[in-house]
Write a protein that holds these residues in place. Structure first.
Motif, PDB file in Angstrom:
ATOM      1  N   ALA A 168      -5.915 -14.006  -5.718  1.00 16.25           N
ATOM      2  CA  ALA A 168      -6.178 -13.187  -4.554  1.00 16.25           C
ATOM      3  C   ALA A 168      -7.017 -11.956  -5.353  1.00 16.25           C
ATOM      4  CB  ALA A 168      -4.852 -12.826  -3.957  1.00 16.25           C
ATOM      5  N   THR A 169      -8.195 -11.580  -4.716  1.00 18.46           N
ATOM      6  CA  THR A 169      -8.903 -10.650  -5.470  1.00 18.46           C
ATOM      7  C   THR A 169      -9.761  -9.730  -4.332  1.00 18.46           C
ATOM      8  OG1 THR A 169      -9.347 -12.178  -7.242  1.00 18.46           O
ATOM      9  CG2 THR A 169     -10.786 -10.169  -6.976  1.00 18.46           C
ATOM     10  N   CYS A 170      -9.998  -8.475  -4.444  1.00 20.71           N
ATOM     11  CA  CYS A 170     -10.513  -7.803  -3.573  1.00 20.71           C
ATOM     12  C   CYS A 170     -11.248  -6.709  -4.583  1.00 20.71           C
ATOM     13  CB  CYS A 170     -10.005  -6.803  -2.770  1.00 20.71           C
ATOM     14  SG  CYS A 170      -8.898  -5.688  -3.365  1.00 20.71           S
ATOM     15  N   GLY A 171     -12.615  -6.387  -3.739  1.00 23.07           N
ATOM     16  CA  GLY A 171     -13.449  -5.151  -4.326  1.00 23.07           C
ATOM     17  C   GLY A 171     -12.912  -4.089  -3.586  1.00 23.07           C
ATOM     18  N   PHE A 172     -13.770  -3.174  -3.865  1.00 24.82           N
ATOM     19  CA  PHE A 172     -13.382  -1.706  -3.219  1.00 24.82           C
ATOM     20  C   PHE A 172     -14.697  -0.920  -2.664  1.00 24.82           C
ATOM     21  CE2 PHE A 172     -10.073  -2.404  -6.503  1.00 24.82           C
ATOM     22  CZ  PHE A 172      -9.076  -2.512  -5.686  1.00 24.82           C
ATOM     23  N   LEU A 173     -14.586  -0.260  -1.688  1.00 29.14           N
ATOM     24  CA  LEU A 173     -16.022   0.339  -1.164  1.00 29.14           C
ATOM     25  C   LEU A 173     -15.510   1.966  -0.766  1.00 29.14           C
ATOM     26  CD1 LEU A 173     -18.780   0.556   0.186  1.00 29.14           C
ATOM     27  CD2 LEU A 173     -17.676  -0.070   2.649  1.00 29.14           C
ATOM     28  N   PHE A 174     -16.044   2.459  -1.840  1.00 26.42           N
ATOM     29  CA  PHE A 174     -15.921   4.172  -1.773  1.00 26.42           C
ATOM     30  C   PHE A 174     -16.944   4.617  -1.036  1.00 26.42           C
ATOM     31  CE2 PHE A 174     -14.093   2.198  -5.663  1.00 26.42           C
ATOM     32  CZ  PHE A 174     -12.946   2.756  -5.707  1.00 26.42           C
ATOM     33  N   THR A 175     -16.534   5.658   0.091  1.00 34.42           N
ATOM     34  CA  THR A 175     -17.552   6.454   0.981  1.00 34.42           C
ATOM     35  C   THR A 175     -17.027   7.848   0.777  1.00 34.42           C
ATOM     36  OG1 THR A 175     -17.489   4.407   2.448  1.00 34.42           O
ATOM     37  CG2 THR A 175     -18.311   6.336   3.034  1.00 34.42           C
ATOM     38  N   PHE A 196     -17.738  -1.964  -5.415  1.00 39.30           N
ATOM     39  CA  PHE A 196     -17.207  -2.442  -6.639  1.00 39.30           C
ATOM     40  C   PHE A 196     -16.687  -3.796  -6.190  1.00 39.30           C
ATOM     41  CE2 PHE A 196     -13.800  -4.023  -9.442  1.00 39.30           C
ATOM     42  CZ  PHE A 196     -14.534  -3.735 -10.586  1.00 39.30           C
ATOM     43  N   CYS A 197     -17.918  -4.704  -6.682  1.00 37.22           N
ATOM     44  CA  CYS A 197     -17.248  -6.447  -6.198  1.00 37.22           C
ATOM     45  C   CYS A 197     -17.028  -7.082  -7.533  1.00 37.22           C
ATOM     46  CB  CYS A 197     -18.464  -6.806  -5.581  1.00 37.22           C
ATOM     47  SG  CYS A 197     -18.721  -6.239  -3.911  1.00 37.22           S
ATOM     48  N   SER A 198     -15.765  -7.330  -7.620  1.00 36.44           N
ATOM     49  CA  SER A 198     -15.167  -7.592  -8.863  1.00 36.44           C
ATOM     50  C   SER A 198     -15.351  -9.166  -9.001  1.00 36.44           C
ATOM     51  CB  SER A 198     -13.732  -7.282  -8.917  1.00 36.44           C
ATOM     52  OG  SER A 198     -12.855  -7.570 -10.125  1.00 36.44           O
ATOM     53  N   ASP A 199     -14.542  -9.986  -9.831  1.00 41.77           N
ATOM     54  CA  ASP A 199     -14.664 -11.244  -9.800  1.00 41.77           C
ATOM     55  C   ASP A 199     -14.678 -12.346  -8.430  1.00 41.77           C
ATOM     56  OD1 ASP A 199     -14.077 -10.337 -12.361  1.00 41.77           O
ATOM     57  OD2 ASP A 199     -12.750 -12.001 -12.906  1.00 41.77           O
ATOM     58  N   THR A 200     -15.747 -12.936  -8.174  1.00 36.48           N
ATOM     59  CA  THR A 200     -16.042 -13.634  -7.217  1.00 36.48           C
ATOM     60  C   THR A 200     -16.864 -14.645  -7.237  1.00 36.48           C
ATOM     61  OG1 THR A 200     -16.523 -13.250  -4.592  1.00 36.48           O
ATOM     62  CG2 THR A 200     -17.640 -11.796  -6.125  1.00 36.48           C
ATOM     63  N   LYS A 201     -16.976 -15.789  -6.347  1.00 37.82           N
ATOM     64  CA  LYS A 201     -17.883 -16.633  -6.198  1.00 37.82           C
ATOM     65  C   LYS A 201     -18.951 -15.862  -5.439  1.00 37.82           C
ATOM     66  CE  LYS A 201     -14.983 -20.673  -5.598  1.00 37.82           C
ATOM     67  NZ  LYS A 201     -14.550 -21.966  -4.823  1.00 37.82           N
ATOM     68  N   LEU A 209     -24.127  -0.440  -5.676  1.00 33.93           N
ATOM     69  CA  LEU A 209     -23.408  -1.932  -5.673  1.00 33.93           C
ATOM     70  C   LEU A 209     -23.146  -2.333  -7.230  1.00 33.93           C
ATOM     71  CD1 LEU A 209     -21.980  -4.253  -4.370  1.00 33.93           C
ATOM     72  CD2 LEU A 209     -24.460  -5.354  -4.267  1.00 33.93           C
ATOM     73  N   TYR A 210     -21.936  -2.461  -7.476  1.00 30.13           N
ATOM     74  CA  TYR A 210     -21.658  -3.137  -8.756  1.00 30.13           C
ATOM     75  C   TYR A 210     -21.007  -4.616  -8.271  1.00 30.13           C
ATOM     76  CZ  TYR A 210     -18.909  -5.235 -12.542  1.00 30.13           C
ATOM     77  OH  TYR A 210     -18.329  -5.954 -13.260  1.00 30.13           O
ATOM     78  N   HIS A 211     -21.881  -5.509  -8.770  1.00 27.86           N
ATOM     79  CA  HIS A 211     -21.377  -7.065  -8.573  1.00 27.86           C
ATOM     80  C   HIS A 211     -21.485  -7.781  -9.818  1.00 27.86           C
ATOM     81  CE1 HIS A 211     -21.374 -11.055  -6.853  1.00 27.86           C
ATOM     82  NE2 HIS A 211     -21.266 -10.482  -5.574  1.00 27.86           N
ATOM     83  N   GLU A 212     -20.188  -8.534 -10.026  1.00 26.29           N
ATOM     84  CA  GLU A 212     -19.980  -9.284 -11.214  1.00 26.29           C
ATOM     85  C   GLU A 212     -21.096 -10.420 -11.391  1.00 26.29           C
ATOM     86  OE1 GLU A 212     -19.138 -12.980 -11.613  1.00 26.29           O
ATOM     87  OE2 GLU A 212     -17.168 -13.107 -10.912  1.00 26.29           O
TER      88      GLU A 212
END
Length: 310
Positions: free
Chosen positions: A145-152, A209-214, A229-232
Motif C-alpha cells: 500500500a503506497t500513496c503520494g501527496f499533493l500539496f496545494t 510527490f509520486c513515490s514508488d509506483t507502476k 511534479l516529482y515522479h519516481e
C-alpha cells in the motif's frame, strides 16, 4: 513567499556514496514539511542547513525501509535537542504499530509527543490542512500500500477592488461575503461575478510527490495543471519489464504522466543503484517531456509566484 522543494535523497533501495534513499523537504513560507525519511535524512538536513525544529509534519508514502529507515534516528535526535512541539506523522496505520515499541524502548523520555495520523493510501483524501497548505493523499500502485501527496498552497482572502466598493457602495457584510467567494446581486437583479470584484495576491501553487509506483495512465488527469511534479523513475527503457514486475516506473513513463498532466516542471528520482550516472534517465524523459530535471541531492526547486487574477 517561498514555495520550494529540497532534495535530500534520490536513490532507490540502497544508499550509495553519492545518493541517499528518498527524502525531500517542502518549504512553504518557512513552514517545513518532510516527505519520506530514508536512511541518512538527518545528515542531509544538516548538510543543507535546515533547522530540524522547523519540521512539525512528516509524510511517509509507504512502509519500505528506503523511505523510513531514517525516521527513528531523527526522532531520537529531536529529543536530544530538547524539542517541545508535537511531531505529526502521516502514514499507513501500520507505522504506529511498528514504531510504538521502538519509541517506548529507545525514546521513553521524549520531551514532545509523537502524534500518528493513519491515512488510507487507497483514497484521494485531504489528510492535513493548516493556514499554509492543504495535503491530499494520491493513491499509487506498488507492491505494498503506497500513496503520494499533493500539496496545494493556501492563500489569504482576496482584496476588493476599491473602485467596486465605491461604485456599488458595498457594505461591510457584502465585502465579507465577496471576499469569501460570493457574487454581488444588484437591486435590479443583475449579477456581478466575484472575479470582477476582487484582486488576488497570487494564484495558489502546487507540488505533487509520486513515490514508488507502476505507471498509471490515468494519473495525469488527476494531477492536471500542477506546478511541480516529482515522479519516481527507478528504471530506464532497458528495464521496462523489470519496472512493471517490481511495481516501479521508467523515466519515460514518468514523463508521460507529466505530459498528460501538463505540469510546469517534472522532477525524476528514486534511481536504481545499477546506474552511477543519471544522464540516460534525463535523456529518455526529455524525449517525452522536455521540462524534466534530475532530483539530485541538495537541489532546490522553487515555484515562482504566479500573478493573481486582475
Amino acid at each position: 513567499m517561498v514555495f520550494s522543494v529540497t532534495i535530500l535523497g534520490s536513490n532507490s533501495a540502497l544508499p550509495t556514496s553519492e545518493r541517499y534513499p528518498t527524502a525531500q523537504l517542502l518549504n512553504v513560507a518557512e513552514r517545513f514539511y518532510l516527505i519520506d525519511c530514508g536512511e541518512g535524512t538527518q545528515m542531509q538536513l544538516r548538510r543543507n542547513k535546515i533547522k530540524f525544529t522547523k519540521i512539525n509534519h512528516i509524510f511517509i508514502s509507504h512502509l519500505h525501509g528506503d523511505h523510513l529507515f531514517g525516521l527513528m534516528g531523527l526522532i531520537s535526535t529531536l529529543g536530544l535537542m530538547g524539542r517541545q512541539a508535537d511531531l505529526h506523522l502521516f502514514a499507513h496505520v501500520d507505522l504506529e504499530r511498528l514504531y510504538r515499541p521502538h519509541l517506548d524502548y529507545f525514546c521513553a523520555d521524549l520531551p514532545f509527543k509523537v502524534v500518528f495520523h493513519a491515512i488510507d493510501p487507497h483514497q484521494w483524501l485531504i489528510i492535513h490542512e493548516d493556514d499554509k497548505v492543504m495535503v491530499t493523499s494520491v493513491p499509487l500502485r506498488h507492491r505494498i500500500a503506497t500513496c503520494g501527496f499533493l500539496f496545494t498552497e493556501k492563500i489569504g482572502l482576496p482584496n476588493i477592488r476599491k473602485s467596486c466598493i465605491e461604485q456599488y457602495e458595498l457594505s461591510i457584510a457584502e465585502i465579507v461575503k465577496i471576499k469569501n467567494g460570493a457574487d454581488l446581486r444588484l437591486d435590479d437583479g443583475t449579477i456581478v461575478p466575484n472575479d470582477d470584484l476582487i484582486v488576488r495576491s497570487h494564484l495558489p501553487r502546487s507540488y505533487a510527490f509520486c513515490s514508488d509506483t507502476k505507471y498509471i495512465p490515468s494519473l495525469g488527469e488527476k494531477l492536471k495543471g500542477i506546478d511541480l511534479l516529482y515522479h519516481e523513475a527507478t528504471f530506464t527503457d532497458a528495464e521496462k519489464d523489470l519496472a512493471k514486475k517490481t511495481g516501479h516506473s521508467t523515466a519515460r513513463q514518468a514523463a508521460m504522466v507529466a505530459k498528460q498532466a501538463e505540469v510546469g516542471k517534472l522532477i525524476i528520482g528514486h534511481f536504481s543503484s545499477r546506474y552511477k550516472q543519471t544522464d540516460v534517465y534525463l535523456e529518455q524523459a526529455r524525449e517525452v517531456f522536455p521540462l524534466t530535471e534530475i532530483a539530485g541531492e541538495g537541489c532546490v526547486f522553487e515555484v515562482a509566484v504566479k500573478p493573481g487574477i486582475f
